[in-house]
Design a protein around this motif. Structure first.
Motif, PDB file in Angstrom:
ATOM      1  N   GLU A 231       0.805  -1.099  -0.104  1.00 15.80           N
ATOM      2  CA  GLU A 231       0.156   0.143  -0.170  1.00 15.80           C
ATOM      3  C   GLU A 231       0.817   1.287   0.156  1.00 15.80           C
ATOM      4  O   GLU A 231       0.720   2.192  -0.847  1.00 15.80           O
ATOM      5  CB  GLU A 231      -0.866   0.010   1.258  1.00 15.80           C
ATOM      6  CG  GLU A 231      -1.815   1.276   1.366  1.00 15.80           C
ATOM      7  CD  GLU A 231      -2.599   1.353   2.651  1.00 15.80           C
ATOM      8  OE1 GLU A 231      -2.973   2.477   2.784  1.00 15.80           O
ATOM      9  OE2 GLU A 231      -2.656   0.286   3.317  1.00 15.80           O
ATOM     10  N   LEU A 232       1.633   1.436   1.002  1.00 14.09           N
ATOM     11  CA  LEU A 232       2.461   2.716   1.252  1.00 14.09           C
ATOM     12  C   LEU A 232       3.613   2.925   0.270  1.00 14.09           C
ATOM     13  O   LEU A 232       3.856   4.264  -0.109  1.00 14.09           O
ATOM     14  CB  LEU A 232       2.872   2.889   2.588  1.00 14.09           C
ATOM     15  CG  LEU A 232       1.702   2.787   3.828  1.00 14.09           C
ATOM     16  CD1 LEU A 232       2.004   2.706   5.105  1.00 14.09           C
ATOM     17  CD2 LEU A 232       0.820   3.967   3.416  1.00 14.09           C
ATOM     18  N   MET A 311      -8.697  -0.348  -5.054  1.00 14.21           N
ATOM     19  CA  MET A 311      -9.680  -1.254  -4.343  1.00 14.21           C
ATOM     20  C   MET A 311      -8.925  -2.390  -3.646  1.00 14.21           C
ATOM     21  O   MET A 311      -9.576  -2.976  -2.553  1.00 14.21           O
ATOM     22  CB  MET A 311     -10.647  -1.906  -5.469  1.00 14.21           C
ATOM     23  CG  MET A 311     -11.691  -0.980  -6.138  1.00 14.21           C
ATOM     24  SD  MET A 311     -12.180  -1.639  -7.777  1.00 14.21           S
ATOM     25  CE  MET A 311     -12.983  -3.083  -7.305  1.00 14.21           C
ATOM     26  N   GLY A 312      -7.751  -2.938  -4.024  1.00 15.29           N
ATOM     27  CA  GLY A 312      -7.078  -3.752  -3.212  1.00 15.29           C
ATOM     28  C   GLY A 312      -6.424  -3.315  -2.111  1.00 15.29           C
ATOM     29  O   GLY A 312      -6.813  -4.135  -1.010  1.00 15.29           O
ATOM     30  N   VAL A 313      -5.927  -2.384  -1.922  1.00 18.75           N
ATOM     31  CA  VAL A 313      -5.146  -1.881  -0.865  1.00 18.75           C
ATOM     32  C   VAL A 313      -6.067  -1.088   0.400  1.00 18.75           C
ATOM     33  O   VAL A 313      -5.873  -1.197   1.218  1.00 18.75           O
ATOM     34  CB  VAL A 313      -3.932  -1.084  -0.976  1.00 18.75           C
ATOM     35  CG1 VAL A 313      -2.777  -1.700  -1.679  1.00 18.75           C
ATOM     36  CG2 VAL A 313      -4.157   0.189  -1.784  1.00 18.75           C
ATOM     37  N   VAL A 347       8.223  -0.882   5.623  1.00 20.63           N
ATOM     38  CA  VAL A 347       8.162   0.228   4.413  1.00 20.63           C
ATOM     39  C   VAL A 347       9.359   1.036   4.376  1.00 20.63           C
ATOM     40  O   VAL A 347       9.980   1.299   3.273  1.00 20.63           O
ATOM     41  CB  VAL A 347       6.892   1.117   4.455  1.00 20.63           C
ATOM     42  CG1 VAL A 347       7.015   2.297   3.356  1.00 20.63           C
ATOM     43  CG2 VAL A 347       5.580   0.398   4.228  1.00 20.63           C
ATOM     44  N   SER A 348      10.160   1.370   5.723  1.00 24.98           N
ATOM     45  CA  SER A 348      11.060   2.421   5.444  1.00 24.98           C
ATOM     46  C   SER A 348      12.369   1.356   4.958  1.00 24.98           C
ATOM     47  O   SER A 348      13.068   2.213   4.118  1.00 24.98           O
ATOM     48  CB  SER A 348      11.364   2.680   7.088  1.00 24.98           C
ATOM     49  OG  SER A 348      11.883   1.779   7.865  1.00 24.98           O
ATOM     50  N   ILE A 349      12.372   0.335   5.455  1.00 20.18           N
ATOM     51  CA  ILE A 349      13.558  -0.364   4.954  1.00 20.18           C
ATOM     52  C   ILE A 349      13.352  -0.874   3.447  1.00 20.18           C
ATOM     53  O   ILE A 349      14.348  -0.646   2.483  1.00 20.18           O
ATOM     54  CB  ILE A 349      13.716  -1.817   5.403  1.00 20.18           C
ATOM     55  CG1 ILE A 349      14.239  -1.726   7.166  1.00 20.18           C
ATOM     56  CG2 ILE A 349      14.626  -2.650   4.987  1.00 20.18           C
ATOM     57  CD1 ILE A 349      15.073  -1.010   7.401  1.00 20.18           C
TER      58      ILE A 349
END
Length: 435
Positions: A231-232, A311-313, A347-349
């Protein structure tokens, strides 16, 4: 434990405003990322690190916040978030280079994590009989704020408004976040807050921490790595990855997040019809299809990909939290916040790794021996700038192809979860009730 008399509607709206500031920071930063690169001569790796810094501060704050929220209370935690938001926004507005952007983004990340650390258990506490639905309603303000943030950037830039009172357009766009920050800080300061659900239920601290070792909880933490990255990362990097594939890359992000707002607003019938684990399985399938279309189509089909991806995330984050809160309630605020922290840490990595990988891909697609920094600083319309744009057209979809692997794995994981929960439900029905 007797809960104090509270105005849960007002508490819910204060929480939504706090989350709006969190999401505005994502939407506006996604929209100005390229401007920051040009303003301070930053490459994709540096931009990736700055964007990732928000995701470092988030897990740090959300995990520590989860550990202390039962002790200091959700009200004090939210007031602390407001202070960090104010500091981070002001420092961003007056940033003068890489390190000030790094520090300001870190502060905003800490504020964002503190908001989640306080608000997720707050929503669960004030809506104990409808957790997954209300967490979806609360979290619709995350994509909602991204829509508002990206539209602020897009419309401001389209209007061609120049500097105002000595402030550059990107500084004014960031300063807009001060308005909802001051409003939610004022609301929080005046409202009474309940204790967390775990404290109200009398579950001991030791029992809560022991529950974190439940294999189902560990499985959900691992899946959270994948859902958060899907997502992000994709949302934050759409403008960078697809800017040279379409003239409306930032509108793709707006469309995707707009779909998420509508979907989360309609969460109640969806969650009740399909069950949280069923929703997660369908979400993973749609996310994989959406990322594939984003990386392999052109023209209007890119917008179809964004629609399917949105729609997915849409249900990933709040439904992951809702599943844990409903099926592993003894994990309490720490369990909810560990989920959020794990997702943001992943997400950060991934952002740092992909920022470097993107620069490497660009270098490979430029003439042998080229210096990427020289190409980044080439004037628009020059031969070097055009060559770099062609390289970006090829590199962006390759990053999406790599990311596509994650939702494909999640499809298998959530299919297994559906069968496991079905089996557990049958076992519960067959277990005789003791007198």
């Amino acid at each position: 434990m007797q809960q104090p008399t509270i105005h849960r509607g007002q508490l819910f709206w204060a929480s939504c405003l706090a989350l709006l500031v969190t999401s505005l920071s994502f939407g506006i930063r996604a929209g100005i990322l390229n401007q920051l690169g040009e303003e301070f001569n930053l490459n994709a790796s540096q931009l990736g690190t700055i964007a990732a810094t928000a995701f470092w501060g988030f897990p740090l704050a959300v995990i520590i916040g989860g550990m202390v929220v039962d002790i200091i209370g959700m009200k004090r935690l939210l007031l602390l978030a407001c202070l960090f938001h104010l500091l981070g926004i002001i420092l961003t507005v007056f940033a003068n280079g890489y390190w000030t952007l790094f520090l300001s983004t870190l502060l905003i990340g800490i504020a964002n994590g503190t908001v989640e650390a306080a608000c997720n258990p707050l929503v669960a506490a004030i809506y104990p009989d409808n957790k997954t639905t209300k967490l979806n309603h609360f979290h619709l303000w995350f994509p909602g704020g991204i829509v508002i943030g990206t539209l602020i950037v897009f419309l401001y830039n389209k209007a061609g408004i120049g500097p105002i009172a000595g402030m550059e357009p990107w500084q004014i766009q960031v300063a807009v976040m001060l308005i909802p920050t001051l409003i939610y800080g004022y609301m929080v300061s005046r409202l009474k807050f309940p204790v967390t659900e775990r404290v109200a239920a009398g579950v001991s601290t030791g029992e809560m921490y022991k529950s974190l070792l439940n294999p189902l909880f560990i499985f959900m933490i691992i899946c959270m790595f994948g859902t958060a990255i899907t997502e992000l990362f994709t949302g934050q990097w759409i403008d960078v990855l697809l800017k040279n594939v379409t003239d409306n890359a930032i509108l793709i992000l707006t469309l995707e997040t707009g779909v998420m707002v509508i979907g989360r607003g309609l969460a109640e019938p969806v969650v009740h019809k399909l069950s949280p684990q069923g929703v997660l399985l369908i979400s993973a399938i749609l996310s994989a299809c959406g990322i594939y279309l984003l990386g392999h189509t052109t023209g209007n089909m890119v917008f179809v990909g964004a629609l399917i991806f949105g729609m997915g995330v849409c249900y990933f984050w709040p439904t992951m939290l809702g599943f844990v809160s409903e099926n592993l309630p003894k994990t309490g605020a720490v369990g909810l916040n560990l989920m959020g922290g794990a997702g943001m840490f992943a997400v950060s990595i991934y952002m740092m790794f992909m920022g470097s990988h993107y620069d490497k891909l660009l270098a490979e697609k430029l003439p042998a021996g080229s210096d990427l920094k020289t190409y980044n600083s080439a004037p628009p319309g020059s031969e070097m700038a055009n060559t770099l744009n062609e390289a970006k057209k090829l590199a962006g979809p390759e990053i999406l192809d790599t990311t596509l692997i994650i939702p494909v794995v999640l499809v298998l994981a959530f299919a297994g979860l559906v069968f496991y929960m079905r089996g557990r439900k049958k076992a519960d029905l067959l277990t005789p009730v003791s007198a």
